[in-house]
Design an enzyme around this catalytic site. Sequence first.
Site, PDB file in Angstrom:
ATOM      1  N   PRO A   4      35.140  -0.732  10.488  1.00  0.00           N
ATOM      2  CA  PRO A   4      35.077  -1.858  11.431  1.00  0.00           C
ATOM      3  C   PRO A   4      35.854  -1.588  12.722  1.00  0.00           C
ATOM      4  O   PRO A   4      35.715  -2.317  13.687  1.00  0.00           O
ATOM      5  CB  PRO A   4      35.676  -3.028  10.657  1.00  0.00           C
ATOM      6  CG  PRO A   4      36.192  -2.502   9.383  1.00  0.00           C
ATOM      7  CD  PRO A   4      35.723  -1.098   9.199  1.00  0.00           C
ATOM      8  N   GLU A   9      41.251  -0.399   1.434  1.00  0.00           N
ATOM      9  CA  GLU A   9      41.897  -0.985   2.613  1.00  0.00           C
ATOM     10  C   GLU A   9      41.884  -0.061   3.812  1.00  0.00           C
ATOM     11  O   GLU A   9      42.242  -0.453   4.913  1.00  0.00           O
ATOM     12  CB  GLU A   9      43.350  -1.350   2.285  1.00  0.00           C
ATOM     13  CG  GLU A   9      43.484  -2.336   1.151  1.00  0.00           C
ATOM     14  CD  GLU A   9      42.673  -3.612   1.384  1.00  0.00           C
ATOM     15  OE1 GLU A   9      42.798  -4.187   2.479  1.00  0.00           O
ATOM     16  OE2 GLU A   9      41.931  -4.010   0.474  1.00  0.00           O
ATOM     17  N   ARG A  23      14.173   6.506  11.947  1.00  0.00           N
ATOM     18  CA  ARG A  23      12.901   6.008  12.456  1.00  0.00           C
ATOM     19  C   ARG A  23      12.624   6.463  13.891  1.00  0.00           C
ATOM     20  O   ARG A  23      11.506   6.337  14.383  1.00  0.00           O
ATOM     21  CB  ARG A  23      12.790   4.488  12.303  1.00  0.00           C
ATOM     22  CG  ARG A  23      13.787   3.699  13.084  1.00  0.00           C
ATOM     23  CD  ARG A  23      13.812   2.269  12.611  1.00  0.00           C
ATOM     24  NE  ARG A  23      12.546   1.581  12.853  1.00  0.00           N
ATOM     25  CZ  ARG A  23      12.122   1.216  14.052  1.00  0.00           C
ATOM     26  NH1 ARG A  23      12.855   1.471  15.115  1.00  0.00           N
ATOM     27  NH2 ARG A  23      10.967   0.593  14.194  1.00  0.00           N
ATOM     28  N   ASP A  54      10.047  -1.600  20.493  1.00  0.00           N
ATOM     29  CA  ASP A  54      10.999  -2.324  19.652  1.00  0.00           C
ATOM     30  C   ASP A  54      11.957  -3.166  20.471  1.00  0.00           C
ATOM     31  O   ASP A  54      12.322  -2.794  21.579  1.00  0.00           O
ATOM     32  CB  ASP A  54      11.909  -1.337  18.893  1.00  0.00           C
ATOM     33  CG  ASP A  54      11.233  -0.761  17.680  1.00  0.00           C
ATOM     34  OD1 ASP A  54      10.194  -1.287  17.292  1.00  0.00           O
ATOM     35  OD2 ASP A  54      11.773   0.220  17.135  1.00  0.00           O
TER      36      ASP A  54
HETATM   37  N1  ADE Z   1      33.240  -0.708   6.692  1.00  0.00           N
HETATM   38  C1  ADE Z   1      33.654  -1.975   6.470  1.00  0.00           C
HETATM   39  N2  ADE Z   1      33.178  -2.809   7.383  1.00  0.00           N
HETATM   40  C2  ADE Z   1      32.423  -2.059   8.248  1.00  0.00           C
HETATM   41  C3  ADE Z   1      31.692  -2.350   9.423  1.00  0.00           C
HETATM   42  N3  ADE Z   1      31.614  -3.581   9.927  1.00  0.00           N
HETATM   43  N4  ADE Z   1      31.051  -1.336  10.034  1.00  0.00           N
HETATM   44  C4  ADE Z   1      31.159  -0.081   9.553  1.00  0.00           C
HETATM   45  N5  ADE Z   1      31.835   0.246   8.457  1.00  0.00           N
HETATM   46  C5  ADE Z   1      32.466  -0.722   7.806  1.00  0.00           C
END
Ligand code: ADE
Length: 247
Positions: A93, A120, A158, A173
Amino acid sequence: MHIDILTLFPQMFDSPFSASILKRAIDRKLVSVSLHNIRDHTHDKHHTVDDYAYGGGTGMILKPEPIFETVESIKSGYANQESSQSPVILLTPQGRCFSQEIAYELSQCGHLILICGRYEGVDERVREHLVTDEISIGDYVLSGGEIAAMVVVDAVVRLLPGVLGSEASAIDDSHATGLLEYPQYTRPAVYRGWSVPQVLLSGDHAQIAKWRREQAIQRTLERRPELLDKANLRLEKRQLVNRLKKS
Ligand code: ADE
């Protein structure tokens, strides 16, 4: 293209890779995917892949050694020059936000190495000394990078030549043009009293193209106006945006 995926849960990839466009692309050898269980590169009796965080905290952190060793064993199968240029991407994230543009960028690479984070977090030395890129699929937290890796693989594969039935299918697309896609209809021409827009039945290709362009812009303006600022619109489209904004 070849894609190597590092994960603690290789079985999670079974179904997405055994159906639809991805399966066809693999069967036709347009892409190959190898799954690597990080746990296979541990050396202790318990096959430990994670440990407590230095400094305290509740979560477990993925250890660096099995991740480094898995990537090194993958790279040792390639010529030096080749493997040094392959992106090593951590799904997290904290990464840059995945987009159609990034999908295009990755589709130009012959080889990708994707690392699925878990628990974590991942020891920071993996980020600093192994990974060349970090990608997030959105501002929310998944239990791990596996689903994010599937999203990236799907969006990239793709775009590879020959994967979609017609090359044009990817060109129109949503997002490929910087705009959302125009509305699409198929038969019947009237369903429960709801008619397909007359212009689509007219056979007038210039009018149809104009209508689709306008619809794509209007839809983008209504739903994702921030995309219009980024889209490289020609003068004609700019004029239409201004007209729609005023109306
Ligand atoms: N791992 C946990 N959450 C994630 C996300 N939003 N994007 C990529 N990998 C992740």
